[in-house]
Scaffold this motif. Sequence first.
Motif, short mmCIF file in Angstrom:
data_model
loop_
_atom_site.label_atom_id
_atom_site.label_comp_id
_atom_site.label_asym_id
_atom_site.label_seq_id
_atom_site.Cartn_x
_atom_site.Cartn_y
_atom_site.Cartn_z
N ASP B 273 31.93 38.55 95.59
CA ASP B 273 31.93 38.68 94.13
C ASP B 273 33.32 38.70 93.53
OD1 ASP B 273 28.99 39.02 93.62
OD2 ASP B 273 29.32 40.58 95.10
N GLY B 276 36.78 33.07 94.33
CA GLY B 276 36.10 31.79 94.15
C GLY B 276 35.31 31.36 95.37
N THR B 277 35.94 31.39 96.52
CA THR B 277 35.29 31.01 97.77
C THR B 277 35.19 32.25 98.65
OG1 THR B 277 36.44 28.90 97.58
CG2 THR B 277 35.36 29.36 99.68
N LYS B 296 41.86 32.85 95.33
CA LYS B 296 42.43 33.56 94.18
C LYS B 296 41.54 34.75 93.80
CE LYS B 296 43.66 31.94 89.76
NZ LYS B 296 43.92 30.77 88.91
N PRO B 298 40.87 37.44 90.95
CA PRO B 298 41.21 37.88 89.59
C PRO B 298 40.98 39.38 89.35
CG PRO B 298 39.13 36.69 89.58
CD PRO B 298 39.66 36.63 90.99
N TYR B 299 40.22 40.04 90.21
CA TYR B 299 39.84 41.43 89.97
C TYR B 299 40.38 42.33 91.07
CZ TYR B 299 36.20 39.11 87.18
OH TYR B 299 35.52 38.34 86.29
N ILE B 317 22.42 48.09 89.72
CA ILE B 317 23.03 46.77 89.54
C ILE B 317 23.24 46.43 88.08
CG2 ILE B 317 22.20 45.85 91.75
CD1 ILE B 317 20.27 44.12 90.14
N ALA B 318 22.67 47.25 87.19
CA ALA B 318 22.92 47.02 85.77
C ALA B 318 24.30 47.52 85.38
CB ALA B 318 21.85 47.71 84.93
N ASP B 320 28.10 47.59 84.95
CA ASP B 320 29.02 46.47 84.75
C ASP B 320 29.83 46.20 86.02
OD1 ASP B 320 30.47 44.52 83.31
OD2 ASP B 320 32.11 45.95 83.11
N CYS B 322 28.75 45.56 89.07
CA CYS B 322 28.12 45.94 90.35
C CYS B 322 27.22 44.82 90.87
CB CYS B 322 27.28 47.20 90.20
SG CYS B 322 28.28 48.68 90.15
N HIS B 323 27.34 44.52 92.14
CA HIS B 323 26.54 43.47 92.76
C HIS B 323 25.94 43.98 94.05
CE1 HIS B 323 28.07 40.39 90.01
NE2 HIS B 323 29.17 41.09 90.05
N LEU B 324 24.63 43.96 94.12
CA LEU B 324 23.93 44.42 95.32
C LEU B 324 23.74 43.26 96.29
CD1 LEU B 324 22.29 46.72 96.72
CD2 LEU B 324 20.28 45.83 95.52
N ASP B 345 38.90 45.54 86.42
CA ASP B 345 40.17 44.94 86.00
C ASP B 345 41.37 45.63 86.63
OD1 ASP B 345 38.95 43.07 84.37
OD2 ASP B 345 38.77 44.49 82.71
#
Lengths: 382, 382
Positions: B273, B276-277, B296, B298-299, B317-318, B320, B322-324, B345
């Motif tokens: 997450d 990019g790759t 790269k 960004p976060y 997962i709601a 901001d 967060c990815h399960l 950020d």
Amino acid sequence: MKVLVLGAGQLAKMLYLAAAPLGVEVFAVDVTDNSVLNPVSRQVHEFDLAFAIEEAKAITVEFEHIPEPLLELVEASGKLMPNMLSIMAGADRVREKYLLAQNGIANCQHLIIDNVDQLEGITDILGDKIIFKSSRDGYDGYGQWRMRSASDLGSLHDTFDKLDLRKVPLIAEKMSLFDREISVVGARDAKGNICCFQIAENLHYEGQLHVSIAPATKLTKTIIFQANDIFKRIANALEYVGVLAIELFQVGDELLVNEIAPRVHNSGHWTQDGVGTCQFEQHIRAVLGFGLGSTKTPYVNAMVNVIGCTSFSRDLIALDGCHLHWYGKTLREKRKMGHINVVADNYAQLGDKLIALLEHLPEESFPLLAGEAKRLQAFSQT
Amino acid sequence: MKVLVLGAGQLAKMLYLAAAPLGVEVFAVDVTDNSVLNPVSRQVHEFDLAFAIEEAKAITVEFEHIPEPLLELVEASGKLMPNMLSIMAGADRVREKYLLAQNGIANCQHLIIDNVDQLEGITDILGDKIIFKSSRDGYDGYGQWRMRSASDLGSLHDTFDKLDLRKVPLIAEKMSLFDREISVVGARDAKGNICCFQIAENLHYEGQLHVSIAPATKLTKTIIFQANDIFKRIANALEYVGVLAIELFQVGDELLVNEIAPRVHNSGHWTQDGVGTCQFEQHIRAVLGFGLGSTKTPYVNAMVNVIGCTSFSRDLIALDGCHLHWYGKTLREKRKMGHINVVADNYAQLGDKLIALLEHLPEESFPLLAGEAKRLQAFSQT
């Protein structure tokens, strides 16, 4: 947890891939024979549609032209999201127009033609450049017809005379001179939360989407506000649950709704690589009530459709910021075979990357790409 | 195009999901019975291992402890990536230590014990705090033993006397006081191109990875240079192809290699997450020679393992960013059930998000999270 998708094409495939990390399995229905399959591996499941309907927590669609008996069967389960009203608003242009009229949402000036006699005097109302569209797709003999001058009216009269317009009316739309087409793709959940992605700018060629740029260039606050407001009004009016796409014509500072797609949409594919939560995961989250994810967009993005073409090297994915999404379908003319997402820090860099990408692609299959890349390159590097 | 993965756990599943958009299908081998299956749906394929080996363009592993007959069978196909040398360097601590010694790469002071008599006088060399590790996993009676003072030596002597140390030697390692554990995950392709992800900082609890933060906080140029240099030297020495993970102890300004994992790695899951790759797509790109993708970042990112626990709401997962990532496995004590990636950020915001996340989780299963969140919150918002 299972989600059943009516339709088993690339949208079902991408829904499957976005759902799997959430521990959600997607079953897809091939609507031609109602078989249930894994839309990635194409392995057919041993169980039947009735079992899949029973097992699913939510049932959704990857396209709006679902055979009515199937749609009714699924609607009866109480699990269909978005609802029938929303799907039919996408499937039937007459319903779409009524929806827009009821909610006072601007769209192209039009008439509904359910009787060939209505052609008489039509140019007084709509002018002499008119596009006639079948209200529903998939009916033999129906499609789109362009009237470029009043002299075409006679032959159109003859053509339409052979159709059953009372059963499937036509929409006669004034051909608008618009500046560009943009689209707003977003999600609404059952609690009424709405979250839209950045607005995309869409380039078509011979009726097919070829390139999307997101966020669209030169967006004004007025346009952003209008697009989001239109989205909100339509989604709320439909009590919509899931991802919804709205295509809009921009004419100066004004937006006209062109089309409503009650599903994930080609002009939202850039979100797979450009946003924390892509449209496919967002749709799964919405229909299962998981809460919508962030749509923060750190890059500028291009989505390039690969249409009727397989003759390029996979080396292109080594280009910085290029992501291939391949559907694994048999090649046919004008068939969407996959798409390439490109992310960049700014429009000028995106233009450079598209030029680099084009070196790996047969230019004849990407007729708009060079021009668009050059347009983007002209933006300053900020 | 097909890639065969030896092993059918969550790493194979995530490889499958990352490969599918590239038009690449992953077959996974359950090494307990050599059946070939879809590692996402768990559907067993009708064809056998021999057919899968034949069909595959590349063959790779999701873990290093592959039964030797299987590994030899696959090696004979000429398609194994990374190569046998690399896999064995990860599977056998003696080989790992030789590799490091040959290439002059710093690691913990150690002795190789293949005879119980070598215990005599060991404290003169390594001090009286020693960790003994079996050189190979999966052998009955073998594992890890800690010597906390010289008085433990007698009982360890008795324990080791029962083992066949000539067949499976032990590594005796001086227990180092290190500041922290970091890891460098990266890829090398067959052309020798190398591309590393940002360095992650890893927090363990009772021998299991619980949390990774990437990029690691307080990285100095010296540390970044050393980590990447170590990666490069090891990857080149092995003529490695694919994603490789190297765990490192940081002691002041110096790095010691702790472990080499010849595969995608838990401490690289944040890349799904945050980059990019991701490491899974990067591995597929490397073994198929597609060219490496951009890393790269960004976060700032956290990866939180969900271990031996399913009792939380998917509402998390709601939150901001967060990815399960759920593996869909049966619950067992200390079993990795999934992980949650969190993007922010800056570190302070990441700390805030981890605090918010913890409200959705049973704290006893996440013993390090609150402390780490508070540490991150203390960073200034820049």
